[in-house]
Design an enzyme around this catalytic site. Structure first.
Site, mmCIF file in Angstrom:
data_model
loop_
_atom_site.group_PDB
_atom_site.id
_atom_site.type_symbol
_atom_site.label_atom_id
_atom_site.label_comp_id
_atom_site.label_asym_id
_atom_site.label_seq_id
_atom_site.Cartn_x
_atom_site.Cartn_y
_atom_site.Cartn_z
ATOM 1 N N SER A 144 36.315 -33.315 -5.598
ATOM 2 C CA SER A 144 36.043 -33.456 -7.064
ATOM 3 C C SER A 144 37.400 -33.927 -7.689
ATOM 4 O O SER A 144 38.595 -33.715 -6.918
ATOM 5 C CB SER A 144 35.712 -31.975 -7.623
ATOM 6 O OG SER A 144 35.894 -31.957 -9.015
ATOM 7 N N TYR A 157 36.039 -22.936 -9.154
ATOM 8 C CA TYR A 157 35.610 -24.329 -8.687
ATOM 9 C C TYR A 157 36.738 -25.253 -8.472
ATOM 10 O O TYR A 157 36.991 -25.784 -7.210
ATOM 11 C CB TYR A 157 34.716 -24.956 -9.764
ATOM 12 C CG TYR A 157 33.908 -26.423 -9.348
ATOM 13 C CD1 TYR A 157 34.904 -27.617 -9.760
ATOM 14 C CD2 TYR A 157 32.870 -26.409 -8.795
ATOM 15 C CE1 TYR A 157 34.126 -28.813 -9.655
ATOM 16 C CE2 TYR A 157 32.516 -27.699 -8.347
ATOM 17 C CZ TYR A 157 33.045 -28.900 -8.733
ATOM 18 O OH TYR A 157 32.298 -30.082 -8.467
HETATM 19 P P1 NAP Z 1 23.624 -30.183 -7.977
HETATM 20 O O1 NAP Z 1 22.872 -31.254 -8.543
HETATM 21 O O2 NAP Z 1 23.803 -28.797 -8.617
HETATM 22 O O3 NAP Z 1 23.099 -30.115 -6.603
HETATM 23 C C1 NAP Z 1 23.803 -29.096 -5.833
HETATM 24 C C2 NAP Z 1 22.990 -28.895 -4.376
HETATM 25 O O4 NAP Z 1 23.670 -27.968 -3.506
HETATM 26 C C3 NAP Z 1 21.846 -28.306 -4.883
HETATM 27 O O5 NAP Z 1 20.415 -28.900 -3.850
HETATM 28 C C4 NAP Z 1 21.853 -26.979 -4.466
HETATM 29 O O6 NAP Z 1 20.531 -26.335 -3.944
HETATM 30 C C5 NAP Z 1 22.589 -26.908 -3.338
HETATM 31 N N1 NAP Z 1 23.024 -25.535 -2.891
HETATM 32 C C6 NAP Z 1 23.809 -24.842 -3.869
HETATM 33 N N2 NAP Z 1 24.135 -23.678 -3.049
HETATM 34 C C7 NAP Z 1 23.633 -24.024 -1.847
HETATM 35 C C8 NAP Z 1 23.927 -23.010 -0.641
HETATM 36 N N3 NAP Z 1 24.595 -21.750 -0.720
HETATM 37 N N4 NAP Z 1 23.388 -23.607 0.464
HETATM 38 C C9 NAP Z 1 22.682 -24.696 0.615
HETATM 39 N N5 NAP Z 1 22.602 -25.576 -0.602
HETATM 40 C C10 NAP Z 1 23.082 -25.084 -1.784
HETATM 41 O O7 NAP Z 1 24.974 -30.894 -7.716
HETATM 42 P P2 NAP Z 1 25.713 -32.071 -7.816
HETATM 43 O O8 NAP Z 1 26.237 -32.587 -9.028
HETATM 44 O O9 NAP Z 1 24.730 -33.122 -6.996
HETATM 45 O O10 NAP Z 1 26.923 -31.952 -6.775
HETATM 46 C C11 NAP Z 1 27.000 -32.399 -5.255
HETATM 47 C C12 NAP Z 1 28.144 -31.893 -4.843
HETATM 48 O O11 NAP Z 1 29.100 -32.816 -5.565
HETATM 49 C C13 NAP Z 1 29.059 -30.563 -5.369
HETATM 50 O O12 NAP Z 1 29.501 -30.185 -4.134
HETATM 51 C C14 NAP Z 1 29.729 -30.753 -6.463
HETATM 52 O O13 NAP Z 1 30.723 -29.720 -6.811
HETATM 53 C C15 NAP Z 1 30.345 -32.102 -6.162
HETATM 54 N N6 NAP Z 1 30.519 -33.014 -7.337
HETATM 55 C C16 NAP Z 1 29.785 -33.058 -8.430
HETATM 56 C C17 NAP Z 1 30.392 -33.708 -9.636
HETATM 57 C C18 NAP Z 1 29.327 -34.200 -10.793
HETATM 58 O O14 NAP Z 1 29.707 -34.598 -11.773
HETATM 59 N N7 NAP Z 1 28.042 -34.013 -10.556
HETATM 60 C C19 NAP Z 1 31.283 -34.454 -9.745
HETATM 61 C C20 NAP Z 1 32.209 -34.094 -8.514
HETATM 62 C C21 NAP Z 1 31.738 -33.444 -7.401
HETATM 63 P P3 NAP Z 1 19.749 -25.634 -5.162
HETATM 64 O O15 NAP Z 1 19.113 -26.626 -6.041
HETATM 65 O O16 NAP Z 1 18.458 -24.796 -4.232
HETATM 66 O O17 NAP Z 1 20.560 -24.611 -5.761
HETATM 67 C C1 GCO Z 2 33.193 -29.889 -15.300
HETATM 68 C C2 GCO Z 2 32.532 -30.567 -14.326
HETATM 69 C C3 GCO Z 2 33.399 -31.083 -13.184
HETATM 70 C C4 GCO Z 2 32.536 -32.334 -12.162
HETATM 71 C C5 GCO Z 2 33.168 -32.920 -11.359
HETATM 72 C C6 GCO Z 2 34.315 -33.595 -11.564
HETATM 73 O O1 GCO Z 2 32.725 -28.703 -15.630
HETATM 74 O O2 GCO Z 2 34.276 -30.100 -15.343
HETATM 75 O O3 GCO Z 2 31.291 -30.084 -13.717
HETATM 76 O O4 GCO Z 2 33.892 -30.263 -12.407
HETATM 77 O O5 GCO Z 2 31.567 -31.593 -11.554
HETATM 78 O O6 GCO Z 2 33.608 -31.720 -10.224
HETATM 79 O O7 GCO Z 2 34.991 -34.204 -10.450
#
Ligand code: NAP
Ligand code: GCO
Length: 263
Positions: A144, A157
Site C-alpha cells: 500500500s 494498517y
Molecule cells: P476489499 O474490497 O475489502 O477486499 C478484501 C478481500 O479480502 C475481501 O474479499 C475479504 O473477504 C478478504 N478477506 C478479508 N479478511 C480475510 C481473511 N482473514 N481471510 C481471507 N480473506 C479475507 O479490499 P480491496 O480494496 O480489494 O483491497 C485488496 C488488497 O489491496 C488489500 O490487501 C488492501 O489492503 C490492498 N490495498 C487496497 C487499496 C485500495 O485503495 N482499495 C490500496 C492499496 C492496497 P470478505 O469480503 O469476506 O471480508
Molecule cells: C485510507 C485508504 C488507503 C488505501 C490504500 C492506499 O484509508 O487511507 O484506505 O489506506 O486503502 O492502502 O494505498
C-alpha cells in the site's frame, strides 16, 4: 521474445471474491493461469465463483481464513493434491480499520496486523516448500502507499503494510537462491468497497472532502481502478520479471512522487 504468458501455472489469489483481488485474478487467468482463490465464508466464495464464471473463468474457490495456520495448511495441501503446486501466490486478502490510534483497542490493532501481515506470512510459509521443490515460484504481496506514508486513523494498517514491505524483502533475501521471486504491488487509492467510505457523496451532493484531496494529490487526477493493477500483476507473475526481486511496484498514478496541487 519476452514471456508474459502464464499457461500451465497455478495462481492462488487470497481474498479474491471481488475488488482488487478479483481483477488481478482475472488478469492472471487471461494470461493463461489456473485460478484458485479463498474467502472467509461460503457466501463470498460462491459469489466469487459466479463472478469468475460470468467472466468466462473456471476458478477454484475455497473457504479459508488466512490467519488460521491449520486451515491454511489444509487448504494448500488440498490445492496441491487436486490442482497442482502453486506457482504464483498473490497475498491480497486484507482489511483496514480507520480509528484514531488513541481510541483503537489493542484487539482491533491486532486484528489488522493478523490479517494484513500474519496472513501473508502464514500463506507464504505454506507454499514456499512446494515452490522450492518445483524449482521456481512467484510471491506478490499487496502492500500500500501506507507501506511508505502514514495518515490519521490508519495506524494498524500502516504498521501492517510497512511490515509487509519488509516481509517481501526478507522472502526475496531468504529464497532468491531457489528461483523464488518475491515482490510487492503498492496500489494507490483504488475505487473498491474498502475505500467506498472515502468517496461517499455528501448530503448536499458534493464530493467527499477526502475524494477531492486524493484527486488533488494524484498527478493522474483520478482514483485508480482495480483494472489498473492487471498489467503490473501479470508482469510480476511472469518470467518477464525473473530478475526483479524484493521490489515494491507502486501503482498509484504518481501520488508518491507529487507534493500535491496548490489549493
Ligand atoms: P476489499 O474490497 O475489502 O477486499 C478484501 C478481500 O479480502 C475481501 O474479499 C475479504 O473477504 C478478504 N478477506 C478479508 N479478511 C480475510 C481473511 N482473514 N481471510 C481471507 N480473506 C479475507 O479490499 P480491496 O480494496 O480489494 O483491497 C485488496 C488488497 O489491496 C488489500 O490487501 C488492501 O489492503 C490492498 N490495498 C487496497 C487499496 C485500495 O485503495 N482499495 C490500496 C492499496 C492496497 P470478505 O469480503 O469476506 O471480508
Ligand atoms: C485510507 C485508504 C488507503 C488505501 C490504500 C492506499 O484509508 O487511507 O484506505 O489506506 O486503502 O492502502 O494505498
Amino acid at each position: 521474445m519476452v514471456n508474459f504468458r502464464l499457461d500451465g501455472k497455478v495462481a492462488l489469489v487470497t481474498g479474491a471474491s471481488y475488488g482488487i483481488g478479483f481483477a488481478m485474478a482475472k488478469a492472471l487467468a487471461d494470461a493463461g493461469a489456473t485460478i484458485v482463490f479463498n474467502d472467509i465464508n461460503q457466501e463470498f466464495v460462491d459469489r466469487g465463483l459466479n463472478s469468475y464464471k460470468q467472466a468466462g473463468i473456471q476458478a477454484h474457490g475455497y473457504v479459508c481464513d488466512v490467519t488460521d495456520e491449520d486451515a491454511v495448511n489444509r487448504f494448500i495441501a488440498q490445492v496441491t493434491e487436486k490442482i497442482g503446486v502453486i506457482d504464483i501466490l498473490v497475498n491480497n486478502a486484507g482489511i483496514i480499520k480507520r480509528i484514531p490510534m488513541h481510541e483503537m483497542t489493542a484487539a482491533e490493532f491486532r486484528q489488522v496486523i493478523d490479517i494484513d501481515l500474519n496472513g501473508p506470512f502464514i500463506v507464504s510459509k505454506a507454499v514456499i516448500p512446494h515452490m522450492i521443490k518445483k524449482g521456481h515460484g512467484k510471491i506478490i504481496n499487496i502492500c500500500s502507499m501506507m507501506s511508505e506514508l502514514g495518515r490519521e486513523t490508519v495506524s494498524a494498517y500502516a504498521a501492517a503494510k510497512g511490515g509487509l514491505k519488509m516481509l517481501t524483502r526478507n522472502i526475496c533475501s531468504e529464497y532468491g537462491e531457489h528461483n523464488i521471486q518475491c515482490n510487492g504491488i503498492g496500489p494507490g487509492y483504488i475505487a473498491t468497497p474498502q475505500t467506498a467510505p472515502l468517496r461517499e457523496r455528501q448530503a448536499d451532493g458534493s464530493r467527499h472532502p477526502f475524494d477531492s484531496f486524493i484527486v488533488a494529490k494524484t498527478p493522474a487526477a483520478r482514483w485508480g481502478t482495480p483494472e489498473d493493477l492487471m498489467g503490473p500483476v501479470v508482469f510480476l507473475a511472469s518470467d518477464a520479471s525473473n530478475f526483479v526481486n524484493g521490489h515494491i511496484l507502486y501503482v498509484d498514478g504518481g501520488i508518491l512522487a507529487y507534493i500535491g496541487k496548490q489549493p
